[in-house]
Scaffold this motif. Structure first.
Motif, PDB file in Angstrom:
ATOM      1  N   ASN A  57      -1.299  -3.013 -13.773  1.00 36.90           N
ATOM      2  CA  ASN A  57      -1.532  -2.151 -14.877  1.00 36.90           C
ATOM      3  C   ASN A  57      -2.199  -0.987 -14.498  1.00 36.90           C
ATOM      4  OD1 ASN A  57       0.091  -3.365 -17.037  1.00 36.90           O
ATOM      5  ND2 ASN A  57      -1.785  -4.689 -17.687  1.00 36.90           N
ATOM      6  N   GLN A  58      -2.879  -1.206 -13.247  1.00 38.69           N
ATOM      7  CA  GLN A  58      -3.689   0.111 -12.573  1.00 38.69           C
ATOM      8  C   GLN A  58      -2.694   0.655 -11.919  1.00 38.69           C
ATOM      9  OE1 GLN A  58      -8.036  -0.903 -11.913  1.00 38.69           O
ATOM     10  NE2 GLN A  58      -7.207  -3.240 -11.754  1.00 38.69           N
ATOM     11  N   ARG A  59      -3.228   1.916 -11.239  1.00 34.59           N
ATOM     12  CA  ARG A  59      -2.536   2.774 -10.222  1.00 34.59           C
ATOM     13  C   ARG A  59      -3.143   2.506  -8.973  1.00 34.59           C
ATOM     14  NH1 ARG A  59      -3.978   6.371 -14.156  1.00 34.59           N
ATOM     15  NH2 ARG A  59      -5.634   7.346 -13.065  1.00 34.59           N
ATOM     16  N   ALA A  60      -2.600   2.907  -7.977  1.00 35.40           N
ATOM     17  CA  ALA A  60      -2.981   2.591  -6.831  1.00 35.40           C
ATOM     18  C   ALA A  60      -4.232   3.065  -6.224  1.00 35.40           C
ATOM     19  CB  ALA A  60      -1.889   2.981  -5.670  1.00 35.40           C
ATOM     20  N   GLU A  61      -4.517   4.300  -6.767  1.00 32.19           N
ATOM     21  CA  GLU A  61      -5.859   4.752  -6.411  1.00 32.19           C
ATOM     22  C   GLU A  61      -7.150   4.286  -6.799  1.00 32.19           C
ATOM     23  OE1 GLU A  61      -6.587   8.528  -9.386  1.00 32.19           O
ATOM     24  OE2 GLU A  61      -5.151   8.787  -7.795  1.00 32.19           O
ATOM     25  N   GLN A  62      -6.840   3.196  -7.897  1.00 25.62           N
ATOM     26  CA  GLN A  62      -8.032   2.561  -8.559  1.00 25.62           C
ATOM     27  C   GLN A  62      -8.494   1.200  -7.989  1.00 25.62           C
ATOM     28  OE1 GLN A  62      -5.529   2.781 -12.658  1.00 25.62           O
ATOM     29  NE2 GLN A  62      -7.609   2.890 -13.307  1.00 25.62           N
ATOM     30  N   VAL A 114       0.864  -1.104  -0.124  1.00 25.27           N
ATOM     31  CA  VAL A 114       0.064  -0.084   0.172  1.00 25.27           C
ATOM     32  C   VAL A 114       0.794   1.146  -0.201  1.00 25.27           C
ATOM     33  CG1 VAL A 114      -1.769   1.409   1.228  1.00 25.27           C
ATOM     34  CG2 VAL A 114      -1.857  -1.181   1.205  1.00 25.27           C
ATOM     35  N   LYS A 115       1.765   1.157   0.770  1.00 26.27           N
ATOM     36  CA  LYS A 115       2.744   2.443   0.844  1.00 26.27           C
ATOM     37  C   LYS A 115       3.521   2.605  -0.278  1.00 26.27           C
ATOM     38  CE  LYS A 115       4.587   3.790   4.892  1.00 26.27           C
ATOM     39  NZ  LYS A 115       5.255   3.886   6.117  1.00 26.27           N
ATOM     40  N   ALA A 116       4.162   1.513  -0.964  1.00 28.07           N
ATOM     41  CA  ALA A 116       4.733   1.582  -2.126  1.00 28.07           C
ATOM     42  C   ALA A 116       3.789   2.013  -3.294  1.00 28.07           C
ATOM     43  CB  ALA A 116       5.643   0.540  -2.551  1.00 28.07           C
ATOM     44  N   GLY A 117       2.822   1.539  -3.255  1.00 25.58           N
ATOM     45  CA  GLY A 117       1.726   1.798  -4.403  1.00 25.58           C
ATOM     46  C   GLY A 117       1.609   3.410  -4.570  1.00 25.58           C
ATOM     47  N   PHE A 118       1.112   3.945  -3.273  1.00 27.71           N
ATOM     48  CA  PHE A 118       0.872   5.327  -3.201  1.00 27.71           C
ATOM     49  C   PHE A 118       1.984   6.463  -3.092  1.00 27.71           C
ATOM     50  CE2 PHE A 118      -3.291   3.440  -1.801  1.00 27.71           C
ATOM     51  CZ  PHE A 118      -4.018   4.131  -2.640  1.00 27.71           C
ATOM     52  N   GLY A 119       3.058   5.647  -2.633  1.00 25.93           N
ATOM     53  CA  GLY A 119       4.416   6.527  -2.825  1.00 25.93           C
ATOM     54  C   GLY A 119       4.717   6.958  -4.154  1.00 25.93           C
ATOM     55  N   LYS A 120       4.170   6.133  -5.055  1.00 23.41           N
ATOM     56  CA  LYS A 120       4.342   6.543  -6.567  1.00 23.41           C
ATOM     57  C   LYS A 120       2.956   6.557  -7.412  1.00 23.41           C
ATOM     58  CE  LYS A 120       9.264   5.048  -6.736  1.00 23.41           C
ATOM     59  NZ  LYS A 120      10.247   4.115  -7.347  1.00 23.41           N
ATOM     60  N   ARG A 121       1.920   7.279  -6.953  1.00 27.96           N
ATOM     61  CA  ARG A 121       0.604   7.330  -7.145  1.00 27.96           C
ATOM     62  C   ARG A 121       0.379   7.461  -8.771  1.00 27.96           C
ATOM     63  NH1 ARG A 121      -2.777   9.541  -3.187  1.00 27.96           N
ATOM     64  NH2 ARG A 121      -4.641   9.155  -4.519  1.00 27.96           N
ATOM     65  N   ARG A 122       1.109   8.095  -9.359  1.00 23.76           N
ATOM     66  CA  ARG A 122       0.719   8.540 -10.786  1.00 23.76           C
ATOM     67  C   ARG A 122       1.432   7.487 -11.678  1.00 23.76           C
ATOM     68  NH1 ARG A 122       2.504  15.082 -11.360  1.00 23.76           N
ATOM     69  NH2 ARG A 122       0.807  15.675  -9.925  1.00 23.76           N
ATOM     70  N   LYS A 123       2.354   6.368 -11.160  1.00 23.47           N
ATOM     71  CA  LYS A 123       2.572   5.288 -11.843  1.00 23.47           C
ATOM     72  C   LYS A 123       1.699   4.144 -11.749  1.00 23.47           C
ATOM     73  CE  LYS A 123       7.521   6.752 -11.597  1.00 23.47           C
ATOM     74  NZ  LYS A 123       7.835   6.912 -12.940  1.00 23.47           N
ATOM     75  N   THR A 124       1.701   3.195 -12.636  1.00 24.54           N
ATOM     76  CA  THR A 124       1.163   2.278 -12.506  1.00 24.54           C
ATOM     77  C   THR A 124       1.889   1.143 -11.471  1.00 24.54           C
ATOM     78  OG1 THR A 124       2.745   0.628 -14.123  1.00 24.54           O
ATOM     79  CG2 THR A 124       0.452   1.872 -15.020  1.00 24.54           C
ATOM     80  N   LEU A 125       1.068   0.579 -10.974  1.00 25.38           N
ATOM     81  CA  LEU A 125       1.465  -0.457  -9.709  1.00 25.38           C
ATOM     82  C   LEU A 125       2.681  -1.215 -10.040  1.00 25.38           C
ATOM     83  CD1 LEU A 125      -1.752  -1.638  -8.146  1.00 25.38           C
ATOM     84  CD2 LEU A 125      -0.074  -0.135  -6.980  1.00 25.38           C
TER      85      LEU A 125
END
Length: 252
Positions: free
Chosen positions: A233-238, A202-213
């Motif tokens: 292929n999705q971003r964290a916020e999705q 979770v922290k890594a995903g939102f740490g670069k939230r504009r990038k894909t997971l």
């Protein structure tokens, strides 16, 4: 001691509206009459209502010695209930307890991470925080305010956005809007994945939230099988909370 001076370096904004104070205290259900820990009591505007509950084991923690001295002087028969302690470093001596408070805005996120660490102990939280943080914690996936705390806390708590609080009812008035939220522990005793890895994902995903997971999780050194997952292929916020749990289980 006449009063307590709010200290900027501690992020103190003392609530002075008695009606709101009472409303905050009454928002805690505490159905099991668990011990209650107040974080940052300040001048005791919430404290006076909490102390009216004779059947509840109540303690208040503050890193401001002036506040603790003031409260001990004003509640002599309860002076042992006021502790010069930092909740972020405090090992709470209860198996289960509730948390309440007007959280210092400059450390509210840190307090929530500590609550997450104490999730097996903390049954309910009622707190006043910066509206922006409240919006983030309550946000659903697909929302730009959805983030790390949204996922971590919603995994273990049912969260209610109770009401907003204007700046004018504080001394000194903050430059931001405030809000009161309530967290109630849900029925999830354990996630269907490695919980430490879940937090890292979770922290890594939102740490670069504009990038894909796929890009955001590169430092986790995923296996070839895990790296081929379509969800990356999705971003964290999705991703919903459940989808983060499922992803963690698949890559562990």
């Amino acid at each position: 001691m006449a009063s307590v001076k709010p200290k900027k370096h501690l992020g103190q904004h003392f609530l002075k509206d008695e009606n709101i104070a009472q409303k905050i205290v009454e928002s805690m259900t505490n159905e099991e009459k668990l011990p209650v820990l107040e974080i940052g009591p300040g001048t005791g505007v919430l404290t006076k209502y909490l102390l009216q509950e004779d059947d509840i084991d109540f303690y208040a923690l503050d890193v401001d010695s002036e506040s603790i001295d003031y409260l001990k002087a004003n509640y002599l028969t309860k002076s042992d209930r006021f502790l010069f302690q930092d909740y972020l470093k405090y090992d709470v001596p209860f198996e289960r307890f509730n948390v309440i408070g007007n959280f210092p805005y400059n450390i509210s996120s840190q307090l929530f991470f500590k609550i997450w660490d104490d999730r097996e102990k903390v049954d309910e939280v009622v707190c006043m925080i910066q509206k922006e943080v409240a919006d983030r914690i309550c946000a659903n996936h697909g929302n730009k305010t959805y983030g790390i705390l949204s996922v971590l806390l919603q995994a273990f708590y049912d969260i209610d956005y109770l009401f907003k609080v204007p700046p004018g009812v504080f001394n000194p008035p903050p430059k931001v809007q405030s809000a009161v939220i309530r967290l109630k522990r849900n029925s999830v005793s354990q996630l269907a994945c490695d919980e430490k890895l879940f937090k890292r994902v979770v922290k890594a995903g939102f740490g670069k939230r504009r990038k894909t997971l796929r890009n955001a999780l590169k430092d986790l050194n995923l296996s070839d099988t895990a790296s081929s997952l379509e969800v990356l292929n999705q971003r964290a916020e999705q991703l919903s909370v459940q989808e983060f749990i499922s992803l963690t289980a698949k890559i562990s």
